[in-house]
Design an enzyme around this catalytic site. Structure first.
Site, PDB file in Angstrom:
ATOM      1  N   MET A   1      24.514   9.193   2.469  1.00 62.37           N
ATOM      2  CA  MET A   1      24.341  10.711   2.941  1.00 62.37           C
ATOM      3  C   MET A   1      24.520  10.403   4.379  1.00 62.37           C
ATOM      4  O   MET A   1      25.071  11.181   5.188  1.00 62.37           O
ATOM      5  CB  MET A   1      22.889  11.164   2.901  1.00 62.37           C
ATOM      6  CG  MET A   1      22.720  12.518   3.132  1.00 62.37           C
ATOM      7  SD  MET A   1      23.903  13.914   2.481  1.00 62.37           S
ATOM      8  CE  MET A   1      22.968  14.548   1.203  1.00 62.37           C
TER       9      MET A   1
ATOM     10  N   GLU B   1       0.830  -1.317   0.030  1.00 61.37           N
ATOM     11  CA  GLU B   1      -0.194   0.016   0.116  1.00 61.37           C
ATOM     12  C   GLU B   1       0.998   1.413   0.042  1.00 61.37           C
ATOM     13  O   GLU B   1       0.313   2.354  -0.430  1.00 61.37           O
ATOM     14  CB  GLU B   1      -0.907  -0.092   1.220  1.00 61.37           C
ATOM     15  CG  GLU B   1      -2.115  -0.900   1.111  1.00 61.37           C
ATOM     16  CD  GLU B   1      -1.620  -2.196   1.594  1.00 61.37           C
ATOM     17  OE1 GLU B   1      -0.606  -2.644   2.002  1.00 61.37           O
ATOM     18  OE2 GLU B   1      -2.814  -3.133   1.728  1.00 61.37           O
TER      19      GLU B   1
END
Lengths: 164, 576
Positions: free
Chosen positions: B477, B50
């Site tokens: 990162m 979903e």
């Protein structure tokens, strides 16, 4: 600065939690919050007492206005206004002298005794926050069993009104 | 016409002109799925999770400007959408999420697959509804689309209990809804606009700072006109890229934490800042106490609460960016002579000297592929015409820095929430909307694994997305911050046990490629993009230790930007 914000909002399930959720999510302070339907059953009126810098208060009013259920709001403290709070206090009142003393205090503050047993009085007091606080302090010598405060309701003075 | 609640829900979508709905069925949603089966106007896209449905609908909405629509079942179906709803909320993306709910009489009983959908989603939606009366369903659907798409857009959840979808009511879809409590303002206040122009035209060191609001408000035409008429230096947030073409000589590139040196220095030194549809996010401003110390600020935003939230604004203008900029242009024509051209020329000299440092310069080598080069090669191959989605991290910044966007709605990424896993499902939504266009997902080895299951959806619907995996075997990162701020203690940022992405892609029925030598990069990328009708996953093995530069560290101001190692000398020479 202490502010009183009055809000008209759709009387829908969940509207209260949207307001309460907004305050907790954004870290705003709520001193008291009262809400009930108005003469128009489709609208509720909420009075929020909060504290914050001018910037914070501005954000609070903007964020409240952004809620889809909020129809209109006003910062009562920006103008002349009247505020009232209802307090119910249950105290021990057993001896004759003690009962007399409590009655005297209630009279001085223009409150009322609304329920009596042989050992307790239940008192009702209405006024602005300061008066209600002062009354509570004056009961220092009395044994207080229970205090219930309604939180502040407010309305603008004169023709100033919050309506749709 | 009498219809069941399920049929009403689908008819509303048809009447709203919705072509795709992204979803996943389940118990409480079965009546609605049955109604879907009996029609063919609204095409249902079956995702594999979903979360993927919400990102796909979100990508579709960002690329087209039309609301994305999602349909999920109750309980876990709903909780899986929360990340996607919050992503859309943070970036103000119009989306309507239909969630099935357990039957009304079971609500509150801890029924099977029950959650308090309205309660769980409340803090991350623009608004939500629990439908308690089938006769109100059509009106609620109309309100949901109206609220999601108007004003500052955002996601709206409509929670429909199963019994409501079985009950019958007369169907009527209202053309308009009027809500006394919701009346977004679009036109700017005329006096504020002329006050704003006074300030803007009197500026000696102006900067135009634009954001996602320009894209959402389709305001690129008046913005471009204004920038060209004024000839002022202009910069954009991550979310606003493409509104001003990157090739426009007035455009200085992106600003903020990994923006260009010239953008950030111009922000810091400006005397007048004109913010258009930008909200002074912390990744843009750096340390607030050091932010643009001499700037007098004009700000256009459709959301009054975005004005004066982080930074105090001298001339606030509430309204739709397109409308307000058009109003400004009407007044501007006759007032252009008020501009102090010699001051502006001097300012440009200063800005150009910052620009000459070329803060996005990077070094290549023959042994390993540097990620910046990959993005530049993709830019060349696609001639800057592709739709580019990304996930979150280093690759996202490199995509934003090196894929120069000429058009709005081409750059699709999760800016506000920073959701890893966004890129692939978003690309899927974009490709459905534009089957003939090149859609690229620039991603990383960590992010791509968060919604990798949507490769299966891409196969089912024949979506030829090009996935470029900048594979440095790290959460890049995170690793970069650990290198800079945690003394190289790489705590759990290493992606040990990576899958063989080529085999993985092949097992999903697509084409997988791997490249690890700079000399093979071009050929591999060209081969990948030449496969027009296939999804291709290119696993690009890159130099693992490359950092994103330039950079404003946490707690620093724009003027304290750090350049890539070795560039300080260029800076000293150029600015001497």
């Amino acid at each position: 600065m202490r502010r009183i914000i009055s809000v008209l909002l759709e009387n829908e399930a969940g509207a209260l939690s949207r307001v309460a959720g907004l305050f907790s999510a954004r870290g705003y302070n709520i001193e008291s919050l009262t809400v009930a339907p108005t003469d128009d059953p489709s609208l509720s009126r909420m009075t929020i007492v909060t504290r914050g810098t001018d910037n914070v208060i501005e954000q609070i009013t903007k964020q409240l206005n952004k809620l889809v259920d909020v129809v209109k709001l006003i910062d009562l403290t920006e103008g002349q206004h009247i505020e009232r709070e209802l307090m119910l206090v249950k105290v021990v009142a057993s001896g004759g002298e003690q009962r007399e003393e409590v009655k005297r205090l209630v009279d001085i503050f223009r409150g009322r005794i609304i329920d009596v047993t042989d050992s307790t009085y239940t008192l009702e007091m209405t006024g602005n926050g300061d008066k209600v606080d002062a009354f509570l302090q004056s009961l220092a010598q009395v044994e207080v069993i229970e205090v219930v405060r309604s939180g502040v309701s407010g309305i603008g003075r004169g023709k100033r009104a919050l309506s749709v | 016409m009498q219809l069941t609640g399920a049929d009403i829900a689908i008819r509303c979508l048809q009447d709203e002109g919705i072509d795709f709905i992204f979803g996943y069925p389940g118990g409480a949603a079965l009546h609605i799925y049955d109604a879907l089966y009996k029609q063919d106007k609204v095409k249902h896209i079956l995702v594999r999770h979903e979360q993927g449905a919400t990102h796909a609908a979100d990508g579709y909405a960002r690329a087209t400007g039309k609301p994305g629509v999602v349909l999920v079942t109750s309980g876990p179906g709903v909780t899986n959408t929360v990340t996607g709803i919050a992503t859309a909320y943070m970036d103000s993306i119009p989306m309507v999420v239909l969630t099935a709910q357990v039957p009304s009489h079971l609500i509150g009983d801890d029924a099977f697959q029950e959650v308090d959908t309205v309660g769980i989603t409340r803090p991350c939606v623009k608004h939500n509804f629990l439908v308690s009366d089938v006769t109100k369903l059509a009106e609620t659907m109309k309100k949901a689309f109206y609220i999601a798409s108007s004003g500052r857009p955002g996601p709206v959840v409509v929670d429909i209990p199963k019994d409501i979808t079985a009950q019958v009511a007369e169907y009527h879809y209202p053309e308009l809804v009027d809500m006394r409590s919701y009346q977004p303002r679009t036109r700017g206040h005329t006096r504020q606009i002329s006050r704003g122009l006074d300030l803007l035209l009197g500026a000696k060191r102006p900067i135009i700072y634009t954001g996602g609001g320009v894209i959402l408000g389709n305001a690129e035409a008046p913005l471009r006109k204004l920038v060209d008429m004024l000839n002022y230096p202009s910069t954009s947030t991550l979310m606003g890229l493409g509104a001003i073409p990157a090739s426009n000589p007035n455009f200085l590139g992106m600003l903020g934490m990994h923006g260009t040196y010239e953008s950030n220095m111009a922000m810091h030194d400006c005397d007048v800042m004109f913010a258009v549809g930008a909200r002074f996010d912390d990744r843009v401003t750096g340390e607030l106490s050091r932010f643009a110390p001499n700037a007098r600020i004009i700000q256009i935003d459709i959301d009054p609460s975005s004005i004066g939230k982080n930074v105090s604004v001298e001339v606030p203008i509430v309204g739709d960016c397109d409308m307000v900029l058009s109003q400004m242009l009407e007044q501007l024509q006759g007032r252009l002579n008020e501009i102090d051209r010699s001051a502006i020329d001097q300012w440009w000299e200063q800005v150009n000297s910052w620009k000459s440092i070329d803060s996005l310069a990077y070094k290549t080598n023959d042994d390993s592929i540097v990620p910046q080069l990959v993005v530049e090669r993709i830019l060349e191959i696609t001639e800057g015409e592709a739709y580019v989605t990304s996930d979150v991290g280093q690759h996202q910044m490199w995509a934003a820095q090196y894929y120069t966007f000429e058009k709005p709605r081409r750059w699709i990424n999760s800016g506000g929430l920073g959701t890893m896993g966004f890129g692939l499902p978003a690309a899927l939504g974009v490709q459905l909307a534009f089957p003939e266009e090149t859609v690229i997902c620039i991603t990383g080895d960590a992010s791509i694994q968060m919604c990798i299951q949507e490769l299966s959806t891409c196969l089912q619907y024949g979506l030829p997305v090009k996935i470029i995996n900048l594979n440095n075997q790290y959460m890049g990162m995170v690793r970069q911050w650990q290198e800079f701020f945690y003394d190289r203690r790489y705590s759990h940022s290493y992606m040990d046990a990576l899958p063989d992405f080529v085999k993985l892609t092949e097992s999903y029925g697509h084409v997988g490629m791997r490249v690890d030598k700079p000399k093979d990069l071009n050929e591999t990328l060209e081969e990948a993009f030449a496969l027009k009708d296939r999804l291709v996953f290119v696993d690009v093995i890159t130099d693992p230790m490359v950092n994103v530069y330039p950079m404003i560290a946490a707690g620093k101001g724009h003027h304290e930007m750090e350049l890539a190692p070795g560039q300080e000398e260029v800076q000293e020479r150029e600015l001497a």
